[in-house]
Design an enzyme around this catalytic site. Sequence first.
Site: not given
Ligand code: NAD
Ligand code: USQ
Length: 406
Positions: A31, A35, A75, A101, A145, A187, A189-190, A193, A247, A249, A262, A330
Amino acid sequence: MKIAVLGGDGFVGWPTSLHLSNLGHEVHIIDNLSRRWIDTELGVQSLTPMDSIQERTRIWHLETGRRIHFHLIDIARDYDLLKAWLQEHRPDAIVHFAEQRAAPYSMKSDRHKNYTVNNNVSATHNLLNAMVETGVDAHLVHLGTMGVYGYSSVGAAIPEGYLPVGIETLAGRRVDQEILYPANPGSVYHMTKCLDQLLFQFYAKNDGVRITDLHQGIVWGTHTRETRMHDQLVNRFDYDGDYGTVLNRFLIQAAIGYPLTVHGTGGQTRAFIHIQDSVRCVELALASAPKAGERVKIFNQMTETHRVRDLAELVSEITGAQVAYLPNPRKEAPENDLVVRNEQFLDLGLKPTTLAEGLLSEVVDVAKKFTYRVDRSRIPALSAWTRDIAPTLDADPEGRRLKRVS
Ligand code: NAD
Ligand code: USQ
């Protein structure tokens, strides 16, 4: 197995590292701690008090006698270090969480867009490139994702990665194929992926890299069996307007008496999975590697779908919280349905932890315990998807005028 967990200091990476270590695997976290730096940039901190990664791994060793090794490598930027690490350690499997993410963070400014694309795409490409170059035949499990599919429903369930299509040839015959489900990111971010998916497709085909891509829904909750073993093994918990997911939040907002935020009508339906199931899915995926030359294996890593306003109402019923319907920062459909196929993990033995009242209250209790650490001014979501949207986000749900910082 010797397993490298890239991004193992993060919200999903940390409990996954503990879980894999507890199963007896030799775990190496890689890591760059970016973050933690982003927390500093945004002026926020995890709701739960997190120790340094070195301290976390020391406590794990004291509690269990097991060691988790930590290596500080970026990385995306330190390609040579990553390659040398792979050359020396030759892991059997690599779990790749190491990306930026948060969708709102990725949309904050042009700088944040660039950072997210450069970090995520380079991270994934460096890894694939270095695996091929060093001849490390590890099974690569990537956390992708559900958002690669987009969330609109055309009245059919979203398949696990591949869509069967019939193509009419010039000779008038029908050829059946399975193609990657059309990417439809919401987005920057998405979008990264979606780009990852193409990198995986190419390296699986060209170099026989064995890859599993987990299309994960929104992860909620905070504890897993292992993080409960000691206060200092606690997982991070994001509640701010950029990194807090919906959720989690709502649960913290309920705990501190803040109106549930919301967006719009709350008509978005999303896929969810509890953190305990998320780590279990990684375990199951690791045990089910594709063979060299096989196409990328794709799993939908989610257990249930919910509409955002229904979640708000549920949390409100349990806790008495008020619900605030706010301008949506958004650019997303006001309403969508979502039906998702997820049989592969169920067939491998996943027993879903669904959103029961008990579990929700448990997270509210975690939130209540650390209420003193909450900065209410960091709750509003201020990252606007377009310039037109930005001026609509001028007040928080409690009526205070907001200042946007990017
Ligand atoms: P996070 O931000 O808490 O953790 C990501 C970690 O990766 C951090 O510790 C960060 O320091 C490290 N990192 C980022 N860039 C790096 C780099 N260049 N080199 C080395 N380390 C690096 O995120 P998370 O919530 O644990 O999510 C992990 C993965 O799962 C992400 O790829 C995210 O897209 C995916 N994901 C998360 C969720 C969610 O709800 N949290 C949902 C779907 C997918
Ligand atoms: N939303 C609200 N209120 C809030 C926060 C979010 O209404 O306070 C709404 C957003 O507008 C959106 C939905 O809730 O419609 C989801 O938002 P989110 O922030 O919970 O999720 P998202 O931005 O999609 O991203 C999160 C993770 C990401 C992962 C993704 C999975 O941060 O890493 O890839 O969930 S998914 O949603 O299935 O694409």
